[in-house]
Design an enzyme around this catalytic site. Structure first.
Site, PDB file in Angstrom:
ATOM      1  N   SER A  53      45.047  35.238  43.147  1.00 26.32           N
ATOM      2  CA  SER A  53      43.977  35.936  42.030  1.00 26.32           C
ATOM      3  C   SER A  53      43.626  34.372  41.191  1.00 26.32           C
ATOM      4  O   SER A  53      43.867  34.618  39.471  1.00 26.32           O
ATOM      5  CB  SER A  53      44.094  37.065  40.985  1.00 26.32           C
ATOM      6  OG  SER A  53      43.210  37.535  39.888  1.00 26.32           O
ATOM      7  N   ASP A  74      46.742  45.226  42.383  1.00 23.54           N
ATOM      8  CA  ASP A  74      46.809  43.896  41.952  1.00 23.54           C
ATOM      9  C   ASP A  74      46.977  44.639  40.067  1.00 23.54           C
ATOM     10  O   ASP A  74      46.837  45.772  40.049  1.00 23.54           O
ATOM     11  CB  ASP A  74      44.942  44.415  42.072  1.00 23.54           C
ATOM     12  CG  ASP A  74      44.402  43.139  41.703  1.00 23.54           C
ATOM     13  OD1 ASP A  74      44.957  42.090  41.005  1.00 23.54           O
ATOM     14  OD2 ASP A  74      42.801  43.480  41.725  1.00 23.54           O
ATOM     15  N   HIS A 124      41.032  35.440  45.242  1.00 21.42           N
ATOM     16  CA  HIS A 124      40.833  36.519  44.863  1.00 21.42           C
ATOM     17  C   HIS A 124      40.193  36.410  43.879  1.00 21.42           C
ATOM     18  O   HIS A 124      40.294  35.306  43.052  1.00 21.42           O
ATOM     19  CB  HIS A 124      41.779  37.828  44.848  1.00 21.42           C
ATOM     20  CG  HIS A 124      41.860  38.951  44.126  1.00 21.42           C
ATOM     21  ND1 HIS A 124      41.820  40.184  45.069  1.00 21.42           N
ATOM     22  CD2 HIS A 124      41.596  39.594  42.237  1.00 21.42           C
ATOM     23  CE1 HIS A 124      41.021  41.121  43.845  1.00 21.42           C
ATOM     24  NE2 HIS A 124      41.373  40.867  43.103  1.00 21.42           N
ATOM     25  N   MET A 130      44.507  49.935  41.989  1.00 22.52           N
ATOM     26  CA  MET A 130      45.113  49.484  40.422  1.00 22.52           C
ATOM     27  C   MET A 130      46.069  49.539  40.379  1.00 22.52           C
ATOM     28  O   MET A 130      46.352  50.244  39.832  1.00 22.52           O
ATOM     29  CB  MET A 130      43.822  49.134  39.862  1.00 22.52           C
ATOM     30  CG  MET A 130      42.569  48.236  40.019  1.00 22.52           C
ATOM     31  SD  MET A 130      42.176  46.755  40.087  1.00 22.52           S
ATOM     32  CE  MET A 130      43.362  46.038  38.737  1.00 22.52           C
ATOM     33  N   MET A 135      34.386  44.653  39.512  1.00 21.18           N
ATOM     34  CA  MET A 135      34.134  45.072  38.452  1.00 21.18           C
ATOM     35  C   MET A 135      33.150  45.291  37.530  1.00 21.18           C
ATOM     36  O   MET A 135      33.006  44.482  36.225  1.00 21.18           O
ATOM     37  CB  MET A 135      35.799  44.410  37.853  1.00 21.18           C
ATOM     38  CG  MET A 135      37.103  44.810  38.458  1.00 21.18           C
ATOM     39  SD  MET A 135      38.391  44.072  37.436  1.00 21.18           S
ATOM     40  CE  MET A 135      37.515  43.058  38.783  1.00 21.18           C
ATOM     41  N   MET A 151      33.816  40.510  36.293  1.00 24.33           N
ATOM     42  CA  MET A 151      33.882  41.627  35.440  1.00 24.33           C
ATOM     43  C   MET A 151      32.359  41.771  34.844  1.00 24.33           C
ATOM     44  O   MET A 151      32.235  40.266  34.401  1.00 24.33           O
ATOM     45  CB  MET A 151      34.888  41.488  34.346  1.00 24.33           C
ATOM     46  CG  MET A 151      36.769  41.391  35.138  1.00 24.33           C
ATOM     47  SD  MET A 151      37.801  41.453  33.935  1.00 24.33           S
ATOM     48  CE  MET A 151      38.875  41.185  35.558  1.00 24.33           C
ATOM     49  N   GLY A 194      48.327  37.473  40.001  1.00 26.10           N
ATOM     50  CA  GLY A 194      47.135  36.240  39.175  1.00 26.10           C
ATOM     51  C   GLY A 194      47.916  34.840  38.368  1.00 26.10           C
ATOM     52  O   GLY A 194      49.163  34.326  38.481  1.00 26.10           O
ATOM     53  N   ASP A 240      38.223  37.763  40.730  1.00 24.35           N
ATOM     54  CA  ASP A 240      37.747  39.437  40.169  1.00 24.35           C
ATOM     55  C   ASP A 240      36.451  38.726  38.943  1.00 24.35           C
ATOM     56  O   ASP A 240      36.270  38.025  38.678  1.00 24.35           O
ATOM     57  CB  ASP A 240      38.579  38.885  38.638  1.00 24.35           C
ATOM     58  CG  ASP A 240      39.571  39.694  39.688  1.00 24.35           C
ATOM     59  OD1 ASP A 240      40.027  40.491  39.744  1.00 24.35           O
ATOM     60  OD2 ASP A 240      41.028  38.898  39.059  1.00 24.35           O
ATOM     61  N   HIS A 250      36.206  41.029  44.116  1.00 30.13           N
ATOM     62  CA  HIS A 250      36.423  42.568  43.876  1.00 30.13           C
ATOM     63  C   HIS A 250      35.736  42.755  42.123  1.00 30.13           C
ATOM     64  O   HIS A 250      35.643  41.743  41.230  1.00 30.13           O
ATOM     65  CB  HIS A 250      37.900  42.451  42.603  1.00 30.13           C
ATOM     66  CG  HIS A 250      38.621  43.705  42.375  1.00 30.13           C
ATOM     67  ND1 HIS A 250      39.968  43.160  41.599  1.00 30.13           N
ATOM     68  CD2 HIS A 250      38.595  44.680  42.051  1.00 30.13           C
ATOM     69  CE1 HIS A 250      40.238  44.582  41.210  1.00 30.13           C
ATOM     70  NE2 HIS A 250      39.000  45.193  41.202  1.00 30.13           N
TER      71      HIS A 250
HETATM   72  C1  DX5 Z   1      43.273  42.003  36.805  1.00 28.15           C
HETATM   73  C2  DX5 Z   1      42.167  41.751  38.357  1.00 28.15           C
HETATM   74  C3  DX5 Z   1      43.715  41.117  39.319  1.00 28.15           C
HETATM   75  C4  DX5 Z   1      44.454  40.396  37.972  1.00 28.15           C
HETATM   76  C5  DX5 Z   1      46.017  40.709  38.261  1.00 28.15           C
HETATM   77  O1  DX5 Z   1      41.792  43.786  36.076  1.00 28.15           O
HETATM   78  O2  DX5 Z   1      41.676  42.527  38.693  1.00 28.15           O
HETATM   79  O3  DX5 Z   1      43.116  40.566  39.738  1.00 28.15           O
HETATM   80  O4  DX5 Z   1      44.004  38.952  38.260  1.00 28.15           O
HETATM   81  O5  DX5 Z   1      46.238  39.709  37.252  1.00 28.15           O
HETATM   82  P1  DX5 Z   1      47.770  39.403  36.596  1.00 28.15           P
HETATM   83  O6  DX5 Z   1      49.342  39.565  38.791  1.00 28.15           O
HETATM   84  O7  DX5 Z   1      47.816  38.776  36.393  1.00 28.15           O
HETATM   85  O8  DX5 Z   1      48.458  41.031  37.086  1.00 28.15           O
HETATM   86 ZN    ZN Z   2      41.477  42.121  40.665  1.00 29.74          ZN
END
Ligand code: DX5
Ligand code: ZN
Length: 221
Positions: free
Chosen positions: A10, A175, A35, A139, A70, A39, A197, A37, A68
């Site tokens: 990620s 995730d 991946h 999640m 969000m 947001m 990530g 993200d 992804h």
């Molecule tokens: C969080 C994201 C994840 C995030 C995970 O809202 O959707 O994809 O990057 O990060 P780690 O692996 O650091 O928990």
């Molecule tokens: Zn994510």
């Protein structure tokens, strides 16, 4: 038949001044997909990246780009992300009043369709759309930030979803807080896409060592 296990770094935890280079390192060391993200600061408390970044990442790797979303009202942006080069679009169940239609729209755009659920959202809410999805993203932290602690109470839900999909070839992604310690637990519960990530991009020994630690946790399983 068991779904292939995939590692999906990620980029939220990447060094954005060297994003292309870091993605290439991840790709060379065993990443199955990337991946990304997105947001909006409304559905989740943080604002990150949009289709421009997806477009830039598309130029540095041939790996599938797993986006992804969000964001609220994801339907307004599906086309832009597909045009930018997304291979899969995952929307949150919690923001879609017409989830069935949204998933159909994603399929019509020619990419894989995913639905994500927050830790508080029960698996049963997937029952009427599960036949439409290629990906269920569970999640395992509250969405919004990288580097949070894995929530073990999500494990029974992963198990339940794997049962719901049965023999169908559906990816179950996890995730949040995925690392070498949590990998065996989520695999045992039935997940097959490990989204990580912090444990990859912020690994002490670098990106390759972060991926290697997860690979070793997979084979130990
Ligand atoms: C969080 C994201 C994840 C995030 C995970 O809202 O959707 O994809 O990057 O990060 P780690 O692996 O650091 O928990
Ligand atoms: Zn994510």
């Amino acid at each position: 038949m068991a779904q292939p296990i995939k590692i999906a770094p990620s980029v939220l935890s990447a060094d954005f001044t060297r994003l292309g280079e870091q993605i290439q390192v991840a790709a060379e060391h065993g990443a199955s997909q990337i991946h990304i993200d997105v947001m909006d600061g409304v559905f989740v408390p943080n604002i990150t990246m949009g289709s421009l970044v997806v477009k830039a990442i598309r130029t540095v790797t041939n790996l599938p780009l797993d986006v992804h979303l969000m964001i609220i009202e994801p339907d307004r942006h599906l086309q832009a992300f597909v045009d930018a080069g997304a291979s899969a679009l995952t929307v949150h169940l919690e923001v879609c009043s017409h989830l069935h239609r949204t998933l159909q729209n994603i399929k019509l755009l020619g990419v894989r369709a995913g639905v994500a659920i927050n830790p508080h959202t029960p698996a049963i809410l997937l029952s009427e759309i599960i036949h439409l999805v290629d990906i269920v993203l569970v999640m395992t932290v509250n969405p919004g930030f990288g580097g949070q602690t894995f929530l073990p109470e999500t494990l029974p839900k992963i198990r339940q979803i794997r049962q719901m999909v049965g023999e169908r070839s559906v990816d179950i992604g996890v995730d949040g807080g995925i690392d070498a310690d949590t990998t065996p637990q989520v695999l045992e519960a039935g997940a097959n896409v490990l989204i990580a990530g912090n444990s990859i991009f912020a690994a002490n020994g670098g990106i390759a060592s972060g991926i290697k630690a997860i690979q070793q946790a997979i084979t130990k399983d």
